[in-house]
Design a protein around this motif. Structure first.
Motif, short mmCIF file in Angstrom:
data_model
loop_
_atom_site.label_atom_id
_atom_site.label_comp_id
_atom_site.label_asym_id
_atom_site.label_seq_id
_atom_site.Cartn_x
_atom_site.Cartn_y
_atom_site.Cartn_z
N TYR A 33 71.73 11.16 61.72
CA TYR A 33 72.72 12.22 61.50
C TYR A 33 74.12 11.72 61.86
O TYR A 33 74.30 10.86 62.72
N ARG A 67 78.65 12.89 61.64
CA ARG A 67 79.71 13.89 61.43
C ARG A 67 80.87 13.21 60.74
O ARG A 67 81.18 12.04 61.01
N THR A 127 73.21 14.34 52.73
CA THR A 127 72.46 15.47 53.27
C THR A 127 72.23 15.37 54.77
O THR A 127 71.76 16.33 55.39
N LYS A 128 72.53 14.21 55.35
CA LYS A 128 72.37 14.03 56.80
C LYS A 128 73.65 14.34 57.58
O LYS A 128 73.70 14.16 58.79
N ARG A 188 75.99 16.56 59.55
CA ARG A 188 75.75 17.78 60.31
C ARG A 188 77.01 18.36 60.93
O ARG A 188 76.94 19.33 61.68
N ASN A 206 74.17 22.34 55.92
CA ASN A 206 74.06 22.25 57.38
C ASN A 206 75.23 21.53 58.04
O ASN A 206 75.18 21.26 59.24
N ALA A 207 76.24 21.19 57.27
CA ALA A 207 77.41 20.52 57.83
C ALA A 207 78.34 21.58 58.43
O ALA A 207 79.16 22.18 57.74
N TYR A 259 68.15 24.79 61.09
CA TYR A 259 67.70 23.40 61.21
C TYR A 259 66.19 23.27 60.97
O TYR A 259 65.58 22.28 61.36
N ASP A 317 65.12 20.11 59.29
CA ASP A 317 65.39 18.86 60.00
C ASP A 317 64.31 18.52 61.02
O ASP A 317 63.96 17.35 61.19
N ILE A 352 71.29 15.96 66.62
CA ILE A 352 72.25 16.72 65.82
C ILE A 352 73.37 17.25 66.70
O ILE A 352 74.54 17.24 66.32
N LEU A 356 77.89 17.25 66.61
CA LEU A 356 78.56 18.50 66.26
C LEU A 356 80.06 18.36 66.45
O LEU A 356 80.52 17.62 67.34
#
Length: 675
Positions: free
Chosen positions: A198, A200, A267-268, A270, A297-298, A557, A560, A609, A613
């Motif tokens: 994951y 950011r 798609t990973k 977050r 999910n971002a 989630y 995930d 995850i 964040l």
């Protein structure tokens, strides 16, 4: 067969063949004759083998047989001694060229890396073959000359290399810069793998004033593990792209295109971190909304440092505070724009004024404090600008205006309020700029600052008494009388509070509204997924009574985690694990380190995850400074790709770059260059 050793018998065809001619015979005559017996057909008529007109003696006399004997003998000789083979000779010659050129290539790649990491310009027109040899050489060639003085292999290469293969042209430089840029992006992208899937995205745009172009800086944040398998948060600049437009759709498309081109799985993603402008933060048409359609999910969170920074401009809507900030900046510009204003007084140049910068967050409180010190120490010297020296009329007028502006009691109160309210914000702005800070640590620190400002507001009566003594001494220094302004009718640009004294008036008119504004701007928005993950930290989870509420917040989630249905039981077991322990992990990284991925597989993924964040977008802000150091007005003609690659080299100056891997990558892309 004893008399003719080249004769062999083939049992399958029950006949004889000349093995030398069968393998090596070549018809060298001008006539197009065909080989017959002993070559293409078996010899079976044994009664005609020998004699005056025998088949074998006549065959022995033919030219093609003699040539075949010579060719076969040469073959056997070179087969037994490989050094005499022509193909081996060519191969060894090529290998020698390859080895020599590869060693020289390594040295020249190191020169390019040195210039790129140090931000030294690579001026291709200076290194071109058509450049005047008597003119100043380019940085690249000058560095090669310096390196060749101690590099014997490079010296030898430069002596014998043909003129079209010296590896010093501007084309070679561009190829190496491109390869290094690709290598850096691949190395960063490889850190986002199965063990840490994951990431950011951090993005911000900056105006390139040299080429009048909007540039998007894209950074990645992810979790890495050291040699002891201890997790830590990493932030890396990843790409710089020119933007045709600065609307949200273009920015979002550019970000997703870069992610796709680099081979990363979008798609990973977050987390998203941008500034708080409408084009970035709008939940309907902002960049975060456009990206959220592709990656649901971002989670987007506005940069907390921008929120802190914007708290002051927002609070400056209060007229007196706004005027104080303007005066501080006008003082800075008055002295900074003219060396004469600063250098004619030894006292005035002891300390330099600092601008109340909108983007350099740590300088705001320092600018106010510095301004107060300068007023106390240099008020008389500043006044002399209007008296003894021979200044032009505009300078005198500006000096008189600035001096009059600070002789207002409202101005003094505003400056003192700014100085004291900004003190709690200074430490948090430094801490939030760290690369390894996680969202829980950031929220705790922001909450502590809010608590400090709230305590100031609650006890403002007692606290302002101390502030009032400071502003009284400052007013005495500036010969300003402490009195309430005349309240004549309804004023539109001045407070009209009724008060029993000067202290109470300015407390109600300026200080309390300013503190209230700051508190309102520092508030944090709630986000269920972030709250859910933060609730899993042992420091917090041992105090949680409703596990179902946490599971509900983590519903997003579900795709995930390995098995969402067992999440509630895992949280229950995780809570029991820490109930009887004294030392509890206090942030997400420590929680991830303490979480066994086999015992708590769902929690392990959630902590990964949580580490990515969104907190701030400081990394992209830092990369802007690097970009401006590289993109100077003398390097205005660079393409977007070259600019990105050079900036990445300069940003990641401390990254370990394997020169051998870079060279091998260059050889795969340009194999002909090695020969």
């Amino acid at each position: 067969m004893k008399d003719y050793p080249w004769l062999v018998y083939l049992k399958e065809l029950a006949g004889g063949f000349c093995v030398r001619c069968f393998l090596f015979a070549v018809n060298s005559s001008t006539k197009n004759c065909q080989f017959g017996v002993l070559v293409q057909q078996p010899f079976v008529n044994f009664k005609d083998a020998k004699g005056k007109d025998g088949v074998l003696p006549n065959h022995k006399k033919t030219d093609y047989h003699k040539n075949a004997i010579t060719a076969s003998s040469d073959f056997l000789q070179t087969y037994q001694d490989l050094s005499k083979r022509i193909d081996s000779t060519f191969q060894w010659s090529n290998q020698a060229i390859f080895d020599r050129n590869k060693q020289a290539l390594s040295s020249l790649v190191k020169c390019v890396l040195f210039c790129g990491k140090q931000g030294i310009s690579l001026r291709g027109h200076r290194d071109d073959a058509t450049v005047d040899p008597t003119s100043n050489r380019g940085n690249f060639k000058a560095l090669i000359d310096f390196r060749a003085a101690s590099d014997l292999n490079l010296q030898e290469f430069r002596k014998h290399a043909p003129k079209n293969a010296t590896y010093t042209s501007k084309t070679f430089q561009s190829d190496v810069i491109e390869v290094v840029g690709e290598y850096l992006q691949e190395k960063i992208a490889s850190n986002i793998n199965d063990s840490s899937p994951y990431c950011r995205i951090i993005a911000d745009e900056v105006t390139d004033t040299v080429s009048n172009q909007e540039v998007l800086s894209l950074c990645l944040q992810y979790v890495r593990y050291d040699e002891n398998e201890k997790p830590y948060i990493e932030e890396d600049s990843f790409a710089f792209n020119n933007l045709e437009h600065t609307n949200s759709e273009t920015v979002a498309k550019t970000i997703l295109d870069v992610i796709k081109k680099s081979g990363l799985d979008a798609t990973k993603i977050r987390g998203q971190s941008y500034d708080t402008t409408a084009s970035m933060s709008s939940i309907l048409n902002g960049t975060q909304a456009k990206s959220h359609k592709v990656v649901p999910n971002a989670i987007y969170s506005p940069c907390n440092l921008h929120k802190l920074n914007l708290a002051i401009p927002s609070a400056c809507k209060e007229d007196h505070i706004q005027q104080a900030v303007t005066v501080i900046n006008q003082f800075f510009l008055f002295f900074d724009n003219s060396p004469k204003h600063s250098n004619n007084s030894s006292d005035l140049k002891r300390t330099k004024l600092i601008s109340f910068c909108k983007t350099r967050w740590t300088e705001q409180e320092e600018a106010v404090e510095n301004f107060c010190d300068m007023i106390e120490r240099n008020n008389e010297d500043f006044c002399s600008l209007t008296e003894g020296w021979q200044w032009d009329g505009k300078t005198k007028l500006d000096a008189q205006g600035l001096h009059s502006s600070i002789q207002s009691l409202e101005m003094i109160v505003s400056i003192v309020a700014l100085k004291n309210v900004l003190v709690p914000l200074r430490g948090i702005t430094v801490k939030l700029q760290k690369r390894d800070i996680d969202v829980h640590s950031a929220y705790k620190q922001i909450s502590s600052v809010i608590a400090v400002v709230a305590s100031i507001r609650e006890d403002i009566d007692n606290i302002f008494k101390d502030w009032y003594s400071d502003l009284s001494s400052l007013a005495d220094e500036l010969d300003v009388t402490l009195q309430i302004p005349r309240l004549a009718g309804q004023q539109k640009h001045r407070s009209n509070q009724t008060a029993n004294g000067t202290e109470e008036y300015y407390k109600c008119a300026i200080v309390i509204p300013f503190v209230d504004y700051v508190l309102s701007e520092l508030r944090m928005e709630d986000c269920n997924p972030i709250e859910g993950i933060l609730s899993l930290i042992p420091e917090i989870v041992v105090k949680v009574s409703n596990i179902d509420e946490i599971v509900k917040k983590l519903k997003c989630y579900e795709s995930d985690v390995p098995r969402f249905s067992s999440l509630k039981n895992e949280i229950f077991s995780w809570t029991r694990t820490w109930n009887q322990k004294n030392q509890l992990p206090t942030n997400l990284c420590k929680s991830l380190e303490a979480c066994d991925k086999y015992l708590f597989p769902n929690l392990y993924v959630l902590f990964q995850i949580g580490c990515v964040l969104p907190v701030t977008s400081c990394e992209s802000e830092r990369s802007h400074s690097t970009y401006r150091r590289v993109k100077t007005y003398l390097r205005n003609a660079m393409s977007e790709e070259r600019m990105t690659n050079l900036t990445l080299m300069h940003v990641h100056y401390d990254m370990n770059i394997d020169v051998d891997q870079v060279v091998d990558k260059f050889i795969r892309k340009h194999p002909h260059r090695l020969f």
